[in-house]
Design a protein around this motif. Structure first.
Motif, PDB file in Angstrom:
ATOM      1  N   MET A   1       0.843  -1.193   0.000  1.00  0.00           N
ATOM      2  CA  MET A   1       0.000   0.000   0.000  1.00  0.00           C
ATOM      3  C   MET A   1       0.880   1.246   0.000  1.00  0.00           C
ATOM      4  O   MET A   1       1.700   1.427   0.896  1.00  0.00           O
ATOM      5  CB  MET A   1      -0.893   0.006   1.240  1.00  0.00           C
ATOM      6  N   PRO A   2       0.753   2.130  -0.979  1.00  0.00           N
ATOM      7  CA  PRO A   2       1.619   3.291  -1.047  1.00  0.00           C
ATOM      8  C   PRO A   2       1.310   4.308   0.045  1.00  0.00           C
ATOM      9  O   PRO A   2       0.201   4.357   0.578  1.00  0.00           O
ATOM     10  CB  PRO A   2       1.300   3.870  -2.442  1.00  0.00           C
ATOM     11  N   ASN A   3       2.342   5.122   0.405  1.00  0.00           N
ATOM     12  CA  ASN A   3       2.121   6.203   1.358  1.00  0.00           C
ATOM     13  C   ASN A   3       1.177   7.234   0.752  1.00  0.00           C
ATOM     14  O   ASN A   3       1.176   7.468  -0.456  1.00  0.00           O
ATOM     15  CB  ASN A   3       3.447   6.870   1.712  1.00  0.00           C
ATOM     16  N   ILE A   4       0.383   7.874   1.619  1.00  0.00           N
ATOM     17  CA  ILE A   4      -0.517   8.944   1.197  1.00  0.00           C
ATOM     18  C   ILE A   4      -0.044  10.232   1.844  1.00  0.00           C
ATOM     19  O   ILE A   4       0.051  10.323   3.068  1.00  0.00           O
ATOM     20  CB  ILE A   4      -1.972   8.646   1.613  1.00  0.00           C
ATOM     21  N   ALA A   5       0.269  11.231   1.023  1.00  0.00           N
ATOM     22  CA  ALA A   5       0.770  12.506   1.533  1.00  0.00           C
ATOM     23  C   ALA A   5      -0.301  13.197   2.378  1.00  0.00           C
ATOM     24  O   ALA A   5      -1.504  13.033   2.130  1.00  0.00           O
ATOM     25  CB  ALA A   5       1.189  13.401   0.367  1.00  0.00           C
ATOM     26  N   PRO A   6       0.114  13.996   3.375  1.00  0.00           N
ATOM     27  CA  PRO A   6      -0.859  14.688   4.241  1.00  0.00           C
ATOM     28  C   PRO A   6      -1.872  15.533   3.482  1.00  0.00           C
ATOM     29  O   PRO A   6      -3.014  15.670   3.915  1.00  0.00           O
ATOM     30  CB  PRO A   6       0.048  15.559   5.131  1.00  0.00           C
ATOM     31  N   ARG A   7      -1.476  16.094   2.326  1.00  0.00           N
ATOM     32  CA  ARG A   7      -2.413  16.954   1.593  1.00  0.00           C
ATOM     33  C   ARG A   7      -3.640  16.182   1.119  1.00  0.00           C
ATOM     34  O   ARG A   7      -4.740  16.761   1.008  1.00  0.00           O
ATOM     35  CB  ARG A   7      -1.725  17.631   0.416  1.00  0.00           C
ATOM     36  N   TYR A   8      -3.487  14.885   0.856  1.00  0.00           N
ATOM     37  CA  TYR A   8      -4.640  14.106   0.404  1.00  0.00           C
ATOM     38  C   TYR A   8      -5.598  13.826   1.558  1.00  0.00           C
ATOM     39  O   TYR A   8      -6.826  13.768   1.365  1.00  0.00           O
ATOM     40  CB  TYR A   8      -4.186  12.801  -0.243  1.00  0.00           C
ATOM     41  N   TRP A   9      -5.064  13.649   2.762  1.00  0.00           N
ATOM     42  CA  TRP A   9      -5.933  13.509   3.940  1.00  0.00           C
ATOM     43  C   TRP A   9      -6.740  14.793   4.146  1.00  0.00           C
ATOM     44  O   TRP A   9      -7.931  14.746   4.480  1.00  0.00           O
ATOM     45  CB  TRP A   9      -5.096  13.202   5.181  1.00  0.00           C
ATOM     46  N   LEU A  10      -6.079  15.935   3.950  1.00  0.00           N
ATOM     47  CA  LEU A  10      -6.776  17.216   4.077  1.00  0.00           C
ATOM     48  C   LEU A  10      -7.856  17.346   3.011  1.00  0.00           C
ATOM     49  O   LEU A  10      -8.969  17.826   3.293  1.00  0.00           O
ATOM     50  CB  LEU A  10      -5.775  18.372   3.956  1.00  0.00           C
ATOM     51  N   MET A  11      -7.564  16.905   1.797  1.00  0.00           N
ATOM     52  CA  MET A  11      -8.535  16.993   0.701  1.00  0.00           C
ATOM     53  C   MET A  11      -9.791  16.182   0.991  1.00  0.00           C
ATOM     54  O   MET A  11     -10.912  16.662   0.783  1.00  0.00           O
ATOM     55  CB  MET A  11      -7.902  16.523  -0.609  1.00  0.00           C
TER      56      MET A  11
END
Length: 305
Positions: A1-11
């Motif tokens: 499972m690839p890492n998800i950058a914090p900006r995508y959690w915010l989105m």
């Protein structure tokens, strides 16, 4: 499972809040206009707005390969068709069942992504987490989700609502599988495709549009600007860059915000099961994304789901 950058959690947090508040705005707008024309106006306004910005950037779309058949199909499945299915289906089912239908999207996307999206394998932990979240949504909505509306066409209405959820699920998978494409151009062209379909359908179903009052026009403009234009651009970015399964986390947030904002602005009563439902929803989402959250807050670089 690839890492998800914090900006995508915010989105996805923004999308959950925005789409949760959309139900409140739609309820207010429908006091001064009709369902199909409301959908047509918000999609049409959003399409014009994004196309204007897209035009300034030179109308760039595909970067190398092209796939217009898939693009047209996504445009139909992501806007026009589900909007029409929900608008018709809601006449024959309870509002609670519509909410349950939208909460089923993650459970539909999960097996589709497992088969068609590399790196989106369905794990037992993710499946259990999504199921717990779904139970939380069902608890939040309560018994009204499955009570009969009394309509003779109720079974068809339920099929329409579930079909709209399937449309969103399939469109997310197809969006992810497109060749390299400009996100703004993609969001704009999808709304253009949707508006070319829903405007004539609205005319046939509800007759020529009637100019609503200024309050309704303002609400329709806000619906077109924020939950349609801006949110669809964010949706395209998240699906393309973080994946369709991750995008479905918004579907479990939306009912929470819809209930909370309805209580705050419309004086609707909070369900007694609110706290337990939120615990199940957030716990299920946390379990389904445990590996990503651990890396996000712990800084580890493993790839365990």
């Amino acid at each position: 499972m690839p890492n998800i950058a914090p900006r995508y959690w915010l989105m996805i947090a923004i999308l959950g809040f925005v789409w949760g508040g959309t139900f409140l705005l739609i309820k207010l707008a429908l006091e001064g206009t009709t369902p199909f024309w409301l959908a047509a106006s918000r999609i049409g306004f959003a399409a014009l707005l994004l196309c204007a910005i897209w035009g300034i950037r030179g109308f760039k779309l595909f970067k190398d390969q092209t796939n217009w058949p898939s693009l047209i199909l996504i445009g139909v499945l992501s806007t026009a068709l589900p909007f029409m299915l929900i608008s018709w289906g809601q006449q024959h089912v309870s509002s609670g069942f519509t909410g349950i239908s939208m909460a089923a999207i993650p459970l539909m996307v999960l097996p589709l992504a497992h088969v068609f999206i590399p790196g989106e394998q369905m794990t037992l932990r993710r499946l259990i987490g999504f199921c717990i979240g779904f139970v939380g949504v069902a608890l939040l909505i309560g018994g009204k989700a499955f009570t009969s509306s009394g309509s003779e066409l109720e079974s068809y209405g339920r099929a329409a609502c579930l079909s709209s959820a399937a449309c969103y699920s399939v469109s997310s998978i197809l969006t992810r599988r497109l060749p390299p494409v400009d996100p703004l151009g993609l969001a704009a062209i999808l709304l253009v495709i949707g508006s070319t379909i829903i405007v004539p359908v609205a005319w046939m179903a509800e007759g020529p549009p009637v100019v609503p009052d200024n309050r309704t026009l303002l609400i329709a403009a806000v619906l077109g600007l924020i939950p349609t234009a801006a949110a669809n651009l964010l949706r395209v970015i998240v699906v393309r860059e973080a994946g369709p399964t991750f995008m479905t986390l918004t579907n479990y947030q939306v009912p929470i915000w819809a209930v909370v904002l309805g209580a705050v602005f419309l004086g609707e009563e909070l369900p007694p099961s609110m706290l337990l439902a939120m615990t199940l929803i957030l716990g299920g989402l946390g379990l389904s994304q445990f590996g990503r959250l651990k890396r996000l807050f712990g800084g580890t670089q493993g790839h365990n789901p």
